[in-house]
Design a protein around this motif. Sequence first.
Motif, mmCIF file in Angstrom:
data_model
loop_
_atom_site.group_PDB
_atom_site.id
_atom_site.type_symbol
_atom_site.label_atom_id
_atom_site.label_comp_id
_atom_site.label_asym_id
_atom_site.label_seq_id
_atom_site.Cartn_x
_atom_site.Cartn_y
_atom_site.Cartn_z
ATOM 1 N N TRP A 1 63.479 -48.529 6.331
ATOM 2 C CA TRP A 1 63.385 -49.995 6.210
ATOM 3 C C TRP A 1 62.963 -50.608 7.539
ATOM 4 O O TRP A 1 62.129 -51.526 7.575
ATOM 5 N N ARG A 2 63.528 -50.109 8.625
ATOM 6 C CA ARG A 2 63.153 -50.628 9.946
ATOM 7 C C ARG A 2 61.677 -50.361 10.246
ATOM 8 O O ARG A 2 61.060 -51.081 11.039
ATOM 9 N N GLU A 3 61.123 -49.331 9.607
ATOM 10 C CA GLU A 3 59.697 -49.023 9.794
ATOM 11 C C GLU A 3 58.808 -49.805 8.830
ATOM 12 O O GLU A 3 57.590 -49.633 8.836
ATOM 13 N N GLY A 4 59.431 -50.643 7.978
ATOM 14 C CA GLY A 4 58.653 -51.498 7.103
ATOM 15 C C GLY A 4 58.702 -51.179 5.624
ATOM 16 O O GLY A 4 58.033 -51.844 4.825
ATOM 17 N N LYS A 5 59.476 -50.163 5.220
ATOM 18 C CA LYS A 5 59.556 -49.794 3.811
ATOM 19 C C LYS A 5 60.654 -50.603 3.141
ATOM 20 O O LYS A 5 61.809 -50.560 3.567
ATOM 21 N N PRO A 6 60.350 -51.352 2.059
ATOM 22 C CA PRO A 6 61.370 -52.195 1.408
ATOM 23 C C PRO A 6 62.591 -51.385 0.968
ATOM 24 O O PRO A 6 62.477 -50.242 0.527
ATOM 25 N N LEU A 7 63.764 -52.019 1.059
ATOM 26 C CA LEU A 7 65.008 -51.317 0.763
ATOM 27 C C LEU A 7 65.271 -51.158 -0.727
ATOM 28 O O LEU A 7 65.794 -50.122 -1.166
ATOM 29 N N ILE A 8 64.934 -52.164 -1.530
ATOM 30 C CA ILE A 8 65.328 -52.122 -2.937
ATOM 31 C C ILE A 8 64.764 -50.894 -3.657
ATOM 32 O O ILE A 8 65.522 -50.164 -4.309
ATOM 33 N N PRO A 9 63.469 -50.612 -3.584
ATOM 34 C CA PRO A 9 62.979 -49.396 -4.259
ATOM 35 C C PRO A 9 63.574 -48.121 -3.668
ATOM 36 O O PRO A 9 63.757 -47.132 -4.387
ATOM 37 N N GLN A 10 63.898 -48.123 -2.391
ATOM 38 C CA GLN A 10 64.543 -46.951 -1.797
ATOM 39 C C GLN A 10 65.932 -46.715 -2.399
ATOM 40 O O GLN A 10 66.314 -45.581 -2.693
ATOM 41 N N VAL A 11 66.701 -47.796 -2.562
ATOM 42 C CA VAL A 11 68.040 -47.658 -3.149
ATOM 43 C C VAL A 11 67.936 -47.184 -4.592
ATOM 44 O O VAL A 11 68.711 -46.326 -5.039
ATOM 45 N N LEU A 12 66.981 -47.719 -5.338
ATOM 46 C CA LEU A 12 66.799 -47.293 -6.730
ATOM 47 C C LEU A 12 66.493 -45.796 -6.804
ATOM 48 O O LEU A 12 67.022 -45.081 -7.659
ATOM 49 N N ALA A 13 65.653 -45.317 -5.897
ATOM 50 C CA ALA A 13 65.325 -43.894 -5.882
ATOM 51 C C ALA A 13 66.535 -43.059 -5.481
ATOM 52 O O ALA A 13 66.781 -41.984 -6.038
ATOM 53 N N TYR A 14 67.301 -43.554 -4.522
ATOM 54 C CA TYR A 14 68.528 -42.864 -4.091
ATOM 55 C C TYR A 14 69.499 -42.754 -5.262
ATOM 56 O O TYR A 14 70.078 -41.686 -5.508
ATOM 57 N N TRP A 15 69.706 -43.821 -6.001
ATOM 58 C CA TRP A 15 70.590 -43.787 -7.174
ATOM 59 C C TRP A 15 70.082 -42.789 -8.210
ATOM 60 O O TRP A 15 70.863 -42.144 -8.900
ATOM 61 N N SER A 16 68.782 -42.693 -8.352
ATOM 62 C CA SER A 16 68.217 -41.804 -9.365
ATOM 63 C C SER A 16 68.357 -40.338 -8.988
ATOM 64 O O SER A 16 68.608 -39.485 -9.843
ATOM 65 N N ARG A 17 68.221 -40.034 -7.703
ATOM 66 C CA ARG A 17 68.197 -38.629 -7.272
ATOM 67 C C ARG A 17 69.577 -38.025 -7.053
ATOM 68 O O ARG A 17 69.796 -36.864 -7.377
ATOM 69 N N TYR A 18 70.500 -38.792 -6.484
ATOM 70 C CA TYR A 18 71.733 -38.204 -5.972
ATOM 71 C C TYR A 18 72.935 -38.535 -6.861
ATOM 72 O O TYR A 18 73.894 -39.181 -6.435
ATOM 73 N N THR A 19 72.890 -38.070 -8.105
ATOM 74 C CA THR A 19 73.987 -38.390 -9.032
ATOM 75 C C THR A 19 75.285 -37.693 -8.657
ATOM 76 O O THR A 19 76.367 -38.157 -9.048
ATOM 77 N N GLU A 20 75.217 -36.595 -7.920
ATOM 78 C CA GLU A 20 76.456 -35.907 -7.550
ATOM 79 C C GLU A 20 77.265 -36.668 -6.505
ATOM 80 O O GLU A 20 78.345 -36.231 -6.108
ATOM 81 N N ARG A 21 76.756 -37.822 -6.066
ATOM 82 C CA ARG A 21 77.547 -38.664 -5.167
ATOM 83 C C ARG A 21 78.862 -39.078 -5.823
ATOM 84 O O ARG A 21 79.856 -39.329 -5.141
ATOM 85 N N TYR A 22 78.887 -39.162 -7.148
ATOM 86 C CA TYR A 22 80.115 -39.535 -7.851
ATOM 87 C C TYR A 22 81.198 -38.474 -7.729
ATOM 88 O O TYR A 22 82.378 -38.760 -7.924
#
Length: 332
Positions: free
Chosen positions: A76-97
């Motif tokens: 994000w600090r390099e200019g990549k929007p946070l919202i799509p990054q969070v959506l991708a993180y939620w999609s990939r890392y389901t074992e976080r639960y």
Amino acid sequence: MQVRQPAMTFPLFHRPGTVVFLDDDPDYLEMLALVLPRSWHLRLFLRPTDAIAHLMQEPPFWEADAWNQQQLISLWREGKPLIPQVLAYWSRYTERYALSRVCVVDFSMPGMDGLQVLAELGDWPGARVLLTGQADEQVAVRAFNRGLIDQFIPKQTQDISRRLREAVEHLLFTSHARHAQIWRSTLTQEQNALLRSPGVDAWLATFTQKHWVEHVVIGAPFGVLGMDTNGKVAWLQLETRQGLHALAELAEVAGVGAADVEEIRAGTRLADIELRQALSSTQPISLVNAFAVGEPGGLLGAVFPVETPNGPDPDNSYSRWLARQPKRFVQD
């Protein structure tokens, strides 16, 4: 007796997690499995060594998960929007639960008491609750005052299941210090102060608990991204009264009609312009009715659905993940 129950504050980052119970009485564990919320993921242990072994394999996964979150901020600090990054993180890392957030341990057990068990956990980062008998209360008070445990609850407490549920819910909804630090870095000083004002803080805590099982607060754009138990995502856009003029100007440049622009300027409706920019969406701008967040006259909010093909897969939602886990049982 329950000590040091501070007023609930709104966590900048929240998600479900596993709750571990250790007790040498299988009947007691079976009772807990019946009366505690079905939305919790429980791991029940009879033997201290099994519980310790389970929790001690977790710190590297906690560390990897925190690193993943920190990477989102770095990009994000390099200019990549946070919202799509969070959506991708939620999609990939389901074992976080699966990471255990709270461990509830009975004090009086043969061979190794509850405090000895908790001492063995070392740097496991979750919250710790001690169940005590009447004779053990002073031991628990001393442990609490030394910071060895986060809560203690006597087993003879009336309506023990309710007290236990409230204590664990409170700890599950409390920000882990490291997560809070990571996501606070996206906020301006003014935004952080707004979120911590008593009326806003309480309103957001109530709203997110009612609608979502997972959420994260970000500062650019300013709002809360949340996901419900079935994987449906929404955006709670937050606007200050002072920011309405700038939002109205953005809407005017984007071709929103004059009457709608005036409603934005008056604070009766909000537009999801920054959300659509973050998602690189070509869909028409949406306007929805605004409402007060906390006391009237201060912060405004509006809720927008988030629909994107790159967002969380419903098959990876919390409810689907929970359904795939083994049924509640006592480890034997």
